[in-house]
Design an enzyme around this catalytic site. Structure first.
Site, PDB file in Angstrom:
ATOM      1  N   ASN A  82      11.254 -16.656  -2.061  1.00 23.36           N
ATOM      2  CA  ASN A  82       9.871 -16.568  -2.523  1.00 23.36           C
ATOM      3  C   ASN A  82       9.625 -17.360  -3.804  1.00 23.36           C
ATOM      4  OD1 ASN A  82      11.632 -14.165  -2.921  1.00 23.36           O
ATOM      5  ND2 ASN A  82      10.169 -13.729  -4.561  1.00 23.36           N
TER       6      ASN A  82
ATOM      7  N   GLN B 156       8.372 -15.110   3.654  1.00 23.42           N
ATOM      8  CA  GLN B 156       7.837 -16.362   3.114  1.00 23.42           C
ATOM      9  C   GLN B 156       7.829 -17.515   4.117  1.00 23.42           C
ATOM     10  OE1 GLN B 156       6.144 -16.894   0.488  1.00 23.42           O
ATOM     11  NE2 GLN B 156       6.510 -15.027  -0.698  1.00 23.42           N
TER      12      GLN B 156
ATOM     13  N   SER C 100       5.089 -10.138   6.682  1.00 23.53           N
ATOM     14  CA  SER C 100       4.032  -9.509   5.892  1.00 23.53           C
ATOM     15  C   SER C 100       2.733 -10.282   6.088  1.00 23.53           C
ATOM     16  CB  SER C 100       4.427  -9.511   4.424  1.00 23.53           C
ATOM     17  OG  SER C 100       3.391  -8.968   3.648  1.00 23.53           O
TER      18      SER C 100
ATOM     19  N   HIS D 165      -0.153 -10.382   4.456  1.00 25.52           N
ATOM     20  CA  HIS D 165      -0.938 -10.987   3.368  1.00 25.52           C
ATOM     21  C   HIS D 165      -0.376 -12.314   2.876  1.00 25.52           C
ATOM     22  CE1 HIS D 165       1.309  -9.900  -0.475  1.00 25.52           C
ATOM     23  NE2 HIS D 165       1.932  -9.107   0.370  1.00 25.52           N
TER      24      HIS D 165
ATOM     25  N   THR E 146      -0.265   7.947  11.467  1.00 22.93           N
ATOM     26  CA  THR E 146      -1.426   7.337  12.123  1.00 22.93           C
ATOM     27  C   THR E 146      -1.525   5.858  11.742  1.00 22.93           C
ATOM     28  OG1 THR E 146      -2.551   9.453  12.051  1.00 22.93           O
ATOM     29  CG2 THR E 146      -3.935   7.507  12.391  1.00 22.93           C
TER      30      THR E 146
ATOM     31  N   CYS F 119       6.367  -9.904  -8.956  1.00 19.28           N
ATOM     32  CA  CYS F 119       6.776  -8.547  -9.327  1.00 19.28           C
ATOM     33  C   CYS F 119       7.483  -8.509 -10.673  1.00 19.28           C
ATOM     34  CB  CYS F 119       7.723  -7.979  -8.274  1.00 19.28           C
ATOM     35  SG  CYS F 119       7.268  -8.401  -6.618  1.00 19.28           S
TER      36      CYS F 119
HETATM   37  N1  PLP Z   1      10.103 -10.346   0.896  1.00 24.61           N
HETATM   38  C1  PLP Z   1       9.716 -11.505   0.350  1.00 24.61           C
HETATM   39  C2  PLP Z   1      10.582 -12.717   0.507  1.00 24.61           C
HETATM   40  C3  PLP Z   1       8.518 -11.589  -0.364  1.00 24.61           C
HETATM   41  O1  PLP Z   1       8.135 -12.733  -0.909  1.00 24.61           O
HETATM   42  C4  PLP Z   1       7.723 -10.407  -0.497  1.00 24.61           C
HETATM   43  C5  PLP Z   1       6.472 -10.426  -1.282  1.00 24.61           C
HETATM   44  O2  PLP Z   1       6.322 -11.216  -2.201  1.00 24.61           O
HETATM   45  C6  PLP Z   1       8.174  -9.222   0.120  1.00 24.61           C
HETATM   46  C7  PLP Z   1       9.373  -9.233   0.807  1.00 24.61           C
HETATM   47  C8  PLP Z   1       7.380  -7.958   0.030  1.00 24.61           C
HETATM   48  O3  PLP Z   1       6.272  -8.011   0.900  1.00 24.61           O
HETATM   49  P1  PLP Z   1       5.018  -7.028   0.694  1.00 24.61           P
HETATM   50  O4  PLP Z   1       4.268  -7.554  -0.489  1.00 24.61           O
HETATM   51  O5  PLP Z   1       4.232  -7.159   1.962  1.00 24.61           O
HETATM   52  O6  PLP Z   1       5.564  -5.671   0.509  1.00 24.61           O
END
Ligand code: PLP
Length: 381
Positions: A147, A175, A195, A197, A233, A322
């Site tokens: 990421n 990613q 994911s 988003h 749900t 994060c």
């Molecule tokens: N794994 C990777 C490589 C990511 O870049 C991210 C989010 O930045 C995640 C997991 C976590 O995904 P989510 O934000 O949908 O929990």
């Protein structure tokens, strides 16, 4: 606003929003209900499952919807450990915290965890993964692309070695899914996290591909949704949004739209390198996702760069979203052994198919001005 932070999250596509809309106030049934509204929700979920499965070359029944990438990663790892007596996990030193922090916790709970090193380009040696596998290894968990740097790991090679030793491979493809073609069979993954988003779907929606025959124990206990693996749900609107986002992403990939993203990324990188002589690209440039570049501005603090860029209307990130707020270089840059003076000034620019050439040209000007100004203040770049 020039948004170059698409690895953190992306804008929800207008078509995705439109697809989700009816499931809040019109088709708001519970997908477990037998009446027509419930069945409409069920049908919508199953259609979304088909789209998500198609994005990664899986069968619909192999897709388990989750609340996002983090939950998919947790389910993959804890679910595998819950179904075996084996106590050893192999992973890398540069995983997203969803895997990295979980593995660190497991190491304090009686599990043995091997964190495989990467080289200075952020690359992994598949032979090291194989060498780490022992009789007690329950799972190998290796991300598809990082990421922070966008570096793509040689997953097929790692997968062949895992298969030879009979150990399942989990791939965090958060990613890469929606950016580059993925085929779970070709990749050799037995578990794969996605994911929504990250590819213009809603936040709080994700999926885990669970290959046939794999033994997995649920982490939550409750109803029978998602084949018991993820009781509760279903978030119908979010799942529908993820399905539509997956359908659109697949279309974009086959139309070559992501190649244009790579060209813009290269233009951004070349423009910055040509005008900022203290800028260095971090990571394996030959093996990266099409949309990402991480640039270290020697002797600058990434936070200062990000704030100054934000004031000029450019959104970027330093390392993992994060871990922003901390002045320490991320665990990824540390594992790569990047010189501290470069790592502290590492800024990630991540594009999407919505990024335009005009935005990139303007961003190059702003990034050049901002970093040169900051360098003149610190006086040492
Ligand atoms: N794994 C990777 C490589 C990511 O870049 C991210 C989010 O930045 C995640 C997991 C976590 O995904 P989510 O934000 O949908 O929990």
């Amino acid at each position: 606003m020039i948004y170059l932070d698409n690895n953190s999250t992306t804008r929800v596509d207008a078509a995705v929003l439109a697809a989700m809309e009816p499931f809040w106030r019109e088709q708001y049934g519970n997908a477990s209900s037998l009446h027509t509204m419930g069945q409409a929700a069920r049908h919508a979920i199953e259609t979304a499952r088909e789209h998500v499965a198609a994005l990664v070359g899986a069968k619909p029944r192999e897709i388990v919807f989750t609340s996002g990438g983090t939950e998919a990663d947790n389910l993959a790892i804890l679910g595998t450990l819950g179904a075996t007596a084996k106590r050893h996990v192999v992973t890398t030193a540069v995983e997203h915290v969803a895997v990295h922090s979980l593995c660190e916790r497991l190491a304090t709970q009686g599990y043995r965890v091997t964190f495989l090193p990467v080289d200075s380009l952020g690359q992994l040696d598949p032979a090291a993964a194989e060498a780490a596998i022992g009789d007690d290894t329950a799972l190998v968990s290796v991300m598809h692309a990082n990421n922070e740097t966008g570096v793509i790991f040689p997953i097929e090679d790692v997968a062949r070695r895992c298969a030879a030793r009979g150990v399942p491979l989990h791939v965090d493809a958060v990613q890469t899914a929606g950016k580059i073609p993925i085929d779970v069979a070709g990749l050799g993954a037995k578990l794969l996290s996605l994911s929504a988003h990250k590819f213009h779907g809603p936040k709080g929606a994700g999926a885990l591909y669970v290959g046939r025959g794999l033994r997995l124990r649920n982490c939550q206990v409750g109803g029978h949704q998602e084949r018991d693996l993820r009781p509760g749900t279903e978030n119908v609107a979010a799942i529908v949004g993820m399905g539509e986002a997956a359908r659109l992403a697949r279309e974009r990939i086959s139309a070559g739209a992501m190649q244009c993203v790579a060209e813009l990324r290269d233009r951004l990188e070349a423009g910055i390198l040509a005008s900022v002589n203290f800028a260095r690209v971090i990571g394996d440039r030959a093996n990266r996702t099409c949309n990402t570049t991480t640039i270290g501005f020697t002797a600058l603090e990434a936070e200062a760069v990000l704030i100054a860029l934000s004031e000029q209307g450019v959104c970027a990130s330093s390392g993992a979203a994060c871990s922003s707020g901390s002045l320490e270089p991320s665990h990824v840059l540390k594992a790569m052994g990047i010189d501290e003076r470069i790592a502290h000034g590492a800024v990630r620019f991540s594009l999407s198919h919505e990024t335009t050439r005009d935005e990139i040209d303007r961003a190059i000007e702003i990034i050049t001005d901002v970093t040169k100004q900051l360098a003149s203040l610190v006086g040492g770049a």
